[in-house]
Write an enzyme that holds these catalytic residues in place. Sequence first.
Site, mmCIF file in Angstrom:
data_model
loop_
_atom_site.group_PDB
_atom_site.id
_atom_site.type_symbol
_atom_site.label_atom_id
_atom_site.label_comp_id
_atom_site.label_asym_id
_atom_site.label_seq_id
_atom_site.Cartn_x
_atom_site.Cartn_y
_atom_site.Cartn_z
ATOM 1 N N THR A 407 0.769 -1.173 -0.012
ATOM 2 C CA THR A 407 0.129 0.021 0.151
ATOM 3 C C THR A 407 0.819 1.254 -0.056
ATOM 4 O O THR A 407 2.021 0.949 -0.019
ATOM 5 C CB THR A 407 -0.835 -0.055 1.103
ATOM 6 O OG1 THR A 407 -1.720 -1.278 0.988
ATOM 7 C CG2 THR A 407 -1.779 1.018 1.472
ATOM 8 N N ASP A 447 -9.768 -9.114 0.588
ATOM 9 C CA ASP A 447 -9.752 -8.568 1.955
ATOM 10 C C ASP A 447 -11.342 -8.987 2.786
ATOM 11 O O ASP A 447 -11.397 -8.664 3.990
ATOM 12 C CB ASP A 447 -9.744 -7.095 1.780
ATOM 13 C CG ASP A 447 -8.275 -6.646 2.137
ATOM 14 O OD1 ASP A 447 -7.445 -7.411 2.139
ATOM 15 O OD2 ASP A 447 -8.107 -5.440 2.218
ATOM 16 N N SER A 472 -7.677 -2.186 6.671
ATOM 17 C CA SER A 472 -6.860 -1.691 7.667
ATOM 18 C C SER A 472 -6.130 -0.202 7.455
ATOM 19 O O SER A 472 -5.410 0.391 8.340
ATOM 20 C CB SER A 472 -5.877 -2.665 8.160
ATOM 21 O OG SER A 472 -6.392 -4.012 8.576
#
Length: 587
Positions: A407, A447, A472
Amino acid sequence: MKIQYFLAGCLFFSFFGSHCVANTVTSTVINETRDPEAATGVIEKSLVESKKFQVSAANPYAVKAGYRVLKAGGSAVDAAIAVQMVLTLVEPQSSGIGGGTFILHWDEKEKTVTSWDGRETAPSSADGDLFLDDNGKLMSWWDALAGGRSVGAPGVIAALSKAHESQGKLPWASLFKDAIDLSEKGFIVSARLHQLIAKKTNPSLGHYAEAKEYFFPNGEPLQTGARHKNPKLAATLKLIAQKGPKAFYQGEIAADIISAVQGAKDNPGLLTKADLQAYESIEREPVCSPYHQYTICGMGSPSSGGITLIQILSLLEPFKLSNYKPMDTEAVHLFSQASRLAYADRDLFIADSDFVKVPLSDLLNKSYLKHRSQLIKNNSDMGKAKAGAIPQVLSFSEGSTLAQPSTSHISIVDSEGNAVSMTTSIEMAFGSTLMVRGFLLNNQLTDFSFAKEINGKPVANRVEGNKRPRSSMAPTMVFNQDHQLMMVIGSPGGSRIINYVAKTLIGVLDWGLNIQQAIDLPNISNRNGDTDLELGTDATKLQSSLEKKGHVVKVRELNSGLHGIVITPKGLQGGADSRREGVVLGD
């Protein structure tokens, strides 16, 4: 939705003394050490001080693009668009226009925090059986990863467009210039990008033709220092720049996305043109809560980041971490126990609030958290924690997901004091490995919980049509008692993002470190399992003492990518994670 900032805050920073500004570099021009053409490896970072504006992100090319926009009078949102478009090119393993994002924005004039949800959505026809194989059994995560099955409708372009409509100053098309120019003329491949390709971080990269041709020219991984062009991405960005987000969600780009997803060999997906055309970024209410004399604001569901981060800090509040030295064994122990409790609640209760009742007020209730914190013992690890007793939602069963640490995070403060904290992702490194028109498509649907129910109870984060998978990602802002922004922070790192951001907040707010020092603290993590200590850091010295308290300790790479800015009475102080290739620039 905008939330008027009214929560009681804190005393202004009083601990930015001389020890906090040592080893600083004042950034007034783009100097050679921050030249993207020279940035082929990871370098040790120093605190950067600026007076007017600042941008911190994961790649020097992208930071330079954001700097130019801010220098030209652009807003923080304008700069974020420029940064993201360049990241799509130079950091394709982590984020891009084929993925999703969460954006926090601070409006200095209006004193409001706004958040935009650009998380991907599941195809409308998807259900809890999405990740069953031909024999009706749950697929392995790795088998589900590659190809079209894991691809959700991308949200980055839609979210940035909404943010620009609200907060943009410069023309939309002008913000794509750097990315288009670099795509056409070529960028210098970094050592990190080369290594991630060569080491087969995503073993499926190269399984599909377009990505194989792009990342393995002549059959070899892209080489460090090579100049690499992406004319297909340049053409894609030109269309989006000229015609706006409709060019992405409709027309030829959308048609090619659907063709790739549905036609993926071995693992076709369900995404349709109607799913893309129907996609909308949602403006949501941020989650805000006090911590000591400060106020922390983050992203609400479908991200678990803001809620779980605030829970960790609130659970630790009674233990006064300021009484401990940074990375003291006792402080790390307490941190791990608070993390256990918060992650237990996360796994049971948090999912897309448009589909599931998320008990937000209960999870952040001070009495509830005080009661939970009493479960923490100084002398022993509690073992696997159970979620708290919130009766109205105990009809769910705990689900598990495997989120990968690929990410990127962008922190920006513009010359008017407006700010962006934006975390952006395609999930696994190189996403689904499907490449379309020069960009990679996400694998965010992994996810979701692969199991739709456990022990006869539904899992909150199960797959449902048009639902957004739990994340998250934890873009975060911190405010003082005068309702002034004082910190912008976030990180990549999969489900460990929450721990990485919490560690950095504690470093600044409890231990009086500057932002770079706090980022550089060794990473520690506990997601209600093992206590992980960062390989190659002083944290490993704590292993024996933690094991004596009953911890199961694992020493491993904990590769964050923290990028943050602190606003002080003297100006802006920015930090970038030495674990990655990002930098800070300002004026």
